[in-house]
Design a protein around this motif. Structure first.
Motif, PDB file in Angstrom:
ATOM      1  N   ASN A 185       0.803  -1.224   0.000  1.00 47.25           N
ATOM      2  CA  ASN A 185       0.000   0.000   0.000  1.00 47.25           C
ATOM      3  C   ASN A 185       0.834   1.271   0.000  1.00 47.25           C
ATOM      4  O   ASN A 185       0.285   2.367   0.078  1.00 47.25           O
ATOM      5  N   GLY A 186       2.168   1.138  -0.068  1.00 46.02           N
ATOM      6  CA  GLY A 186       2.970   2.338  -0.189  1.00 46.02           C
ATOM      7  C   GLY A 186       4.185   2.344   0.725  1.00 46.02           C
ATOM      8  O   GLY A 186       4.528   1.353   1.374  1.00 46.02           O
ATOM      9  N   VAL A 187       4.835   3.516   0.745  1.00 43.42           N
ATOM     10  CA  VAL A 187       6.064   3.716   1.517  1.00 43.42           C
ATOM     11  C   VAL A 187       5.757   4.647   2.681  1.00 43.42           C
ATOM     12  O   VAL A 187       5.120   5.697   2.505  1.00 43.42           O
ATOM     13  N   PHE A 188       6.267   4.271   3.879  1.00 48.13           N
ATOM     14  CA  PHE A 188       6.014   5.046   5.092  1.00 48.13           C
ATOM     15  C   PHE A 188       7.350   5.336   5.775  1.00 48.13           C
ATOM     16  O   PHE A 188       8.224   4.465   5.860  1.00 48.13           O
ATOM     17  N   ASN A 189       7.469   6.558   6.269  1.00 41.89           N
ATOM     18  CA  ASN A 189       8.702   7.014   6.914  1.00 41.89           C
ATOM     19  C   ASN A 189       8.466   7.126   8.419  1.00 41.89           C
ATOM     20  O   ASN A 189       7.406   7.587   8.865  1.00 41.89           O
ATOM     21  N   TYR A 190       9.474   6.705   9.196  1.00 42.07           N
ATOM     22  CA  TYR A 190       9.319   6.696  10.654  1.00 42.07           C
ATOM     23  C   TYR A 190       9.516   8.106  11.219  1.00 42.07           C
ATOM     24  O   TYR A 190      10.534   8.772  10.959  1.00 42.07           O
ATOM     25  N   ASP A 191       8.506   8.560  11.959  1.00 40.04           N
ATOM     26  CA  ASP A 191       8.563   9.839  12.662  1.00 40.04           C
ATOM     27  C   ASP A 191       8.961   9.541  14.110  1.00 40.04           C
ATOM     28  O   ASP A 191       8.151   9.029  14.893  1.00 40.04           O
ATOM     29  N   LYS A 192      10.181   9.863  14.434  1.00 47.33           N
ATOM     30  CA  LYS A 192      10.687   9.524  15.766  1.00 47.33           C
ATOM     31  C   LYS A 192       9.960  10.280  16.861  1.00 47.33           C
ATOM     32  O   LYS A 192       9.703   9.749  17.940  1.00 47.33           O
ATOM     33  N   ASN A 193       9.586  11.534  16.587  1.00 42.47           N
ATOM     34  CA  ASN A 193       8.903  12.330  17.603  1.00 42.47           C
ATOM     35  C   ASN A 193       7.534  11.745  17.933  1.00 42.47           C
ATOM     36  O   ASN A 193       7.143  11.666  19.103  1.00 42.47           O
ATOM     37  N   GLY A 194       6.812  11.350  16.931  1.00 39.96           N
ATOM     38  CA  GLY A 194       5.488  10.783  17.155  1.00 39.96           C
ATOM     39  C   GLY A 194       5.492   9.280  17.306  1.00 39.96           C
ATOM     40  O   GLY A 194       4.439   8.673  17.540  1.00 39.96           O
ATOM     41  N   ASN A 195       6.680   8.671  17.148  1.00 44.15           N
ATOM     42  CA  ASN A 195       6.819   7.208  17.250  1.00 44.15           C
ATOM     43  C   ASN A 195       5.777   6.501  16.372  1.00 44.15           C
ATOM     44  O   ASN A 195       5.092   5.580  16.800  1.00 44.15           O
ATOM     45  N   GLU A 196       5.704   6.952  15.104  1.00 45.58           N
ATOM     46  CA  GLU A 196       4.747   6.360  14.169  1.00 45.58           C
ATOM     47  C   GLU A 196       5.278   6.472  12.743  1.00 45.58           C
ATOM     48  O   GLU A 196       6.196   7.262  12.464  1.00 45.58           O
ATOM     49  N   PHE A 197       4.694   5.680  11.848  1.00 44.82           N
ATOM     50  CA  PHE A 197       5.076   5.705  10.443  1.00 44.82           C
ATOM     51  C   PHE A 197       4.063   6.537   9.663  1.00 44.82           C
ATOM     52  O   PHE A 197       2.860   6.275   9.725  1.00 44.82           O
ATOM     53  N   LEU A 198       4.579   7.514   8.920  1.00 47.19           N
ATOM     54  CA  LEU A 198       3.748   8.401   8.115  1.00 47.19           C
ATOM     55  C   LEU A 198       4.053   8.169   6.639  1.00 47.19           C
ATOM     56  O   LEU A 198       5.199   7.872   6.260  1.00 47.19           O
TER      57      LEU A 198
END
Length: 923
Positions: free
Chosen positions: A498-511
């Motif tokens: 479903n696509g490519v997601f980048n890790y947001d360290k501040n929010g501890n989530e993949f966007l």
């Protein structure tokens, strides 16, 4: 200079064509190329032509095998047994043969074969074992030089022609005469199969005794490191490549390629991919592809492609899952074990003992080569391994942040730790508290690890300070299957279908990463499988059905830049299991891609744009019940309306194994949109309506459109029944028909109107008659009422008379019963007169005539013999009076009435069965 990398045994892509493929003879004695890039082959069955998509065979002019071919300008010169000449294209694009040998003023030698054709200035030279025939292209003259030999070869070196005469030496041609160059014993006795300009000398290649240098008239051995090898082969054909390398085709050992130092850079035989070991002829085309005419079939080697391949024909390697170039040794990790090969090892890949089974990982960490295996972890030392961990299924290994003596392993059932003790690595411990498969994992900080599971999603794992157990695990929902987690340019990249997601360290989530999504998930070219990083995580790779896609930071601003390398369909299908794609860097912009039967290397420096053009190669008229007919390829062709089934063939000449050509067409005048892309280089149109058409054809080679759009204008004539003059006639006939129809309709409507008027008149008449009938009915009813009134009057009068007469008879009878005297008699007479009163009858007759007009006249006319009393009786019977009622009226007895009735029947001549009353009532 070698034509491929020396890091491995990879070779340029090879394509083979068996006789069954091109539908001609086995042996191919010569190869050449035309200006349109079509390939022409001297085959046992005739002249074979190939344009990259279609094979066409033109039979030999005398049915014998063609032994030589050479394209010069727009002519294809060929030689065979007792015949030589050239082929040209006719108006239909088909080849026609023109004989040159038939113009000779002296006969050809008995059983002459023409083995070699060479162009020199304005001359075309045809070489047989006995002579050299020189044909002047412009004026058509033919000169003959006698030159007997055992191999009919000609060599052009530094704008001079050389040939060998066995037993005499090497000659050149000057002013139409042969001149001896060298009569060295080698040149007199050993067959020279090649001659090339080399370092201000002539390099001569002999059939069996290696290579020599001719300087002036002195011959010396060309001493090279590979001379022993070259002296033990039997060379049949030679060719100098564009890069200066020399190719030698042998009788039984395939071909050898040597560089300008005399070093063999490649040996390619049937085991390594070509179709046959006997190389009869060779040719390098405009795109630097090397064509091999073999004793059985054809092979073409793509020398300039960015791809090279190693194909395991015997199945020893298996599927390549990982690879690494370590200390000039190439290691391959496959499902069959760990294999290695080095420059100093001329043998094939060898499996390292003790590594049988699935290899998942090969990784160099601080100078130590680790092998992740199904059974655990190995350290690789040249051609041996040392097992350092029995914990099964090592997917990947990462250095621990902040420490140099610990490594984290991802295994089938969780995470484990390796520790460096002195100079050796050992297994330390399994990390307790996490047992999910850890194929993809990356560090966020010293004690936080993200682990990807293909179905369960991302696990956020917190480790204790000594890396022995898990402090906490938080599961992040999966964003889709086919997932991977890799490090790329200081980022953590999570990829799914479903696509490519980048890790947001501040929010501890993949966007969602919109930039990388646009690079790897284009609508019509999305990647299949996982992303793989190379170049110290600075380059990211993905594979779609049609392209290899790599993304790396731009030089100027660091934003991701995309490079797409087109691949054929078979390439992606041959990469093994989806989700286990393998690509590793070998240095010098070269990358190794694992396949299901070996590997392919890709050199990004050789991914260069090329120029192509598309052209219409054939046009034919198609018929349902007859063979197709080819027509000349000329613009603005006019077709009869019955010739509206057309087939067009087109082509981009491309002979690269890893390049696919796609075509689109649009027929202006019928379609407004381009067709879908297709690899089929032809299109047929059925039942085209009349009109003007422009066929547009474009192509793309890989991802790039060709330089032109091929166009062909044509017109299909109107059928005679739709011509302008016939249409005018149609219009006139139509107008005439309209007039006739108008008149007919006018006449019809007039008649219809008359019929309507007539019907209306009839209807009015019927209404009038109905009204009259109604009036008559009313009048009849009135008359009936009047008759009934009269009848009532008649009945009343009749009853009055009857009553009166009954009364008078009763008085009369009373009087008769008493004493009769004169006075009584007088009274009786008076009564009789009143009973037989004529006035009563007149009154009755008038009333009866009013009620039943003309009855008495009618019955009188029918029975004139009736008396007045008879008529009176008939009138009473008409009134349906009984004899008893009639008797008083006639002043007679009942018996007398019956007698009268009887007499009346007699007068009327009534039959016995006829009733008197019924008869009278019916009148």
């Amino acid at each position: 200079m070698a034509i491929w990398g020396v890091k491995s045994q990879d070779l340029p892509p090879i394509q083979n064509y068996a006789p069954l493929t091109y539908a001609a003879g086995n042996q191919n004695w010569g190869v050449s190329q035309g200006q349109d890039k079509s390939i022409y082959i001297a085959n046992n069955s005739g002249l074979l032509m190939y344009n990259g998509t279609k094979w066409v065979l033109y039979p030999s002019p005398n049915g014998t095998p063609l032994k030589s071919v050479r394209v010069i300008g727009d002519r294809i010169y060929t030689g065979c047994y007792m015949e030589f000449g050239y082929w040209t294209r006719d108006a239909l694009g088909q080849l026609e043969y023109v004989s040159i040998s038939s113009k000779l003023t002296q006969p050809i030698e008995e059983d002459e074969h023409f083995w070699t054709i060479t162009k020199f200035n304005d001359w075309v030279l045809f070489r047989s074992l006995d002579r050299i025939y020189s044909y002047h292209i412009k004026n058509g003259t033919i000169d003959i030089v006698n030159a007997k030999t055992t191999r009919a070869t000609l060599f052009e070196v530094d704008r001079r022609i050389y040939f060998q005469s066995i037993g005499k030496g090497l000659f050149t041609v000057e002013n139409g005469r042969s001149v001896l160059v060298s009569d060295d014993d080698i040149l007199k006795n050993d067959i020279v199969v090649g001659a090339f300009s080399f370092q201000q000398a002539i390099l001569l290649i002999t059939e069996q005794h290696g290579c020599y240098l001719l300087r002036g008239n002195k011959l010396e051995k060309w001493a090279t490191a590979n001379d022993p090898l070259l002296s033990n082969i039997k060379v049949y054909s030679t060719l100098k490549l564009h890069d200066g390398s020399i190719v030698m085709g042998t009788i039984s050992k395939g071909l050898f390629i040597i560089d300008m130092r005399g070093i063999v850079t490649a040996h390619i035989d049937q085991e390594q991919g070509i179709h046959n070991n006997t190389v009869l002829s060779m040719y390098q085309d405009m795109d630097k592809n090397l064509w091999l005419g073999l004793d059985n079939g054809l092979s073409v080697i793509n020398l300039e492609t960015p791809f090279k391949e190693y194909v395991d024909h015997v199945g020893e390697l298996g599927v390549v899952y990982t690879a690494i170039l370590y200390k000039d040794v190439l290691y391959l990790g496959t499902n069959q074990g760990l294999f290695y090969w080095s420059n100093t090892n001329t043998d094939k890949f060898k499996r390292i003992e003790g590594t049988q089974g699935q290899v998942w990982l090969l990784k160099n960490i601080d100078g130590t080569l680790f092998c992740g295996h199904h059974t655990g972890t190995f350290v690789v030392r040249e051609n041996t391994v040392e097992k350092i961990s029995d914990y099964p299924g090592t997917w990947d290994i990462h250095p621990m942040p902040g420490t140099e003596n610990l490594l984290l392993q991802g295994n089938y059932e969780g995470l484990s730790v390796l520790k460096k003790v002195g100079n050796d690595w050992t297994f330390e411990n399994v990390i307790d508290g996490f047992e999910s498969s850890s194929r993809f994992f990356e560090f966020v900080d010293d004690h936080q690890v993200l682990v990807n599971h293909d179905y369960k999603g991302i696990f956020d794992v917190r480790l204790n300070s000594d890396y022995t157990k898990v402090l906490s695990v938080k599961q992040k929902d999966s964003k889709g299957t086919g997932s991977s987690l890799v490090a790329y340019h200081d980022d953590l990249i999570y990829t799914t279908v479903n696509g490519v997601f980048n890790y947001d360290k501040n929010g501890n989530e993949f966007l969602r990463d919109t930039v990388l999504n646009s690079k790897f998930f284009e609508n019509d070219d999305a990647i299949i499988g996982v992303l793989k990083p190379t170049d110290n995580n600075e380059r990211l790779w993905g594979f779609s059905n049609d392209n290899i896609i790599n993304v790396s930071p731009g030089i100027m601003n660091g934003s991701p830049e995309q490079v797409k390398i087109p691949i054929p369909k078979f390439f992606r299908n041959g990469m093994g299991v989806v989700g286990f794609e393998s690509i590793v860097g070998l240095g010098d912009q070269t990358y190794l891609i694992g396949t299901s039967n070996g590997y392919v290397t890709l050199n990004l420096d050789k991914v260069l744009p090329k120029s192509y053009s598309v052209s219409v190669t054939s046009i034919s008229k198609e018929f349902y019940d007859a063979p197709s007919i080819h027509i000349p390829i000329k613009d603005n062709t006019l077709f009869d309306y019955t010739e509206n089934n057309l087939k067009f063939q087109y082509n981009v000449p491309e002979y690269d194994k890893f390049t696919e050509v796609y075509y689109q067409y649009k027929l202006n005048g019928l379609y407004t949109d381009w067709s879908s892309w297709s690899t089929v280089p032809e299109v047929s149109f059925k039942n085209l309506p009349f009109g003007n058409y422009t066929l547009q054809i474009r192509a793309k080679v890989g991802n790039a459109l060709v330089d032109n759009v091929a166009m062909y204008n044509f017109k299909i004539e109107r059928p005679w029944y739709l011509s302008i003059y016939v249409i005018i006639i149609y219009v006139l006939l139509g107008l005439l028909l309209l007039i006739v129809v108008h008149k007919l309709y006018k006449s019809f409507y007039k008649k219809q109107q008359e019929q309507i008027l007539k019907a209306n008149r009839k209807r009015l008449k019927r209404k009038k008659l109905k009204a009259q009938k109604k009036i008559i009915q009313i009048k009849n009813e009135q008359l009936q009422d009047l008759i009934e009134s009269k009848n009532r009057e008649l009945a009343i009068s009749t009853m009055s008379i009857i009553k009166k007469n009954e009364f008078l008879n009763a008085i009369k009878d009373k009087l008769k019963d008493g004493p009769v005297n004169a006075q009584i008699k007088s009274v009786i007479k008076t009564i009789d007169r009143n009973i037989n009163n004529e006035d009563d009858w007149k009154f009755f007759e008038n009333a009866f005539n009013n009620a039943d007009k003309d009855f008495l006249k009618k019955i009188k006319s029918l029975h004139p013999e009736l008396s007045s009393n008879d008529l009176r009786l008939c009138a009473y019977l008409r009134l349906n009076l009984s004899s008893k009622e009639i008797a008083p009226l006639l002043n007679i007895s009942l018996r007398s009435v019956e007698v009268k009735r009887y007499r009346l029947r007699k007068k009327m001549n009534l039959l016995h069965e006829e009733g008197l009353t019924d008869y009278i009532m019916s009148l």
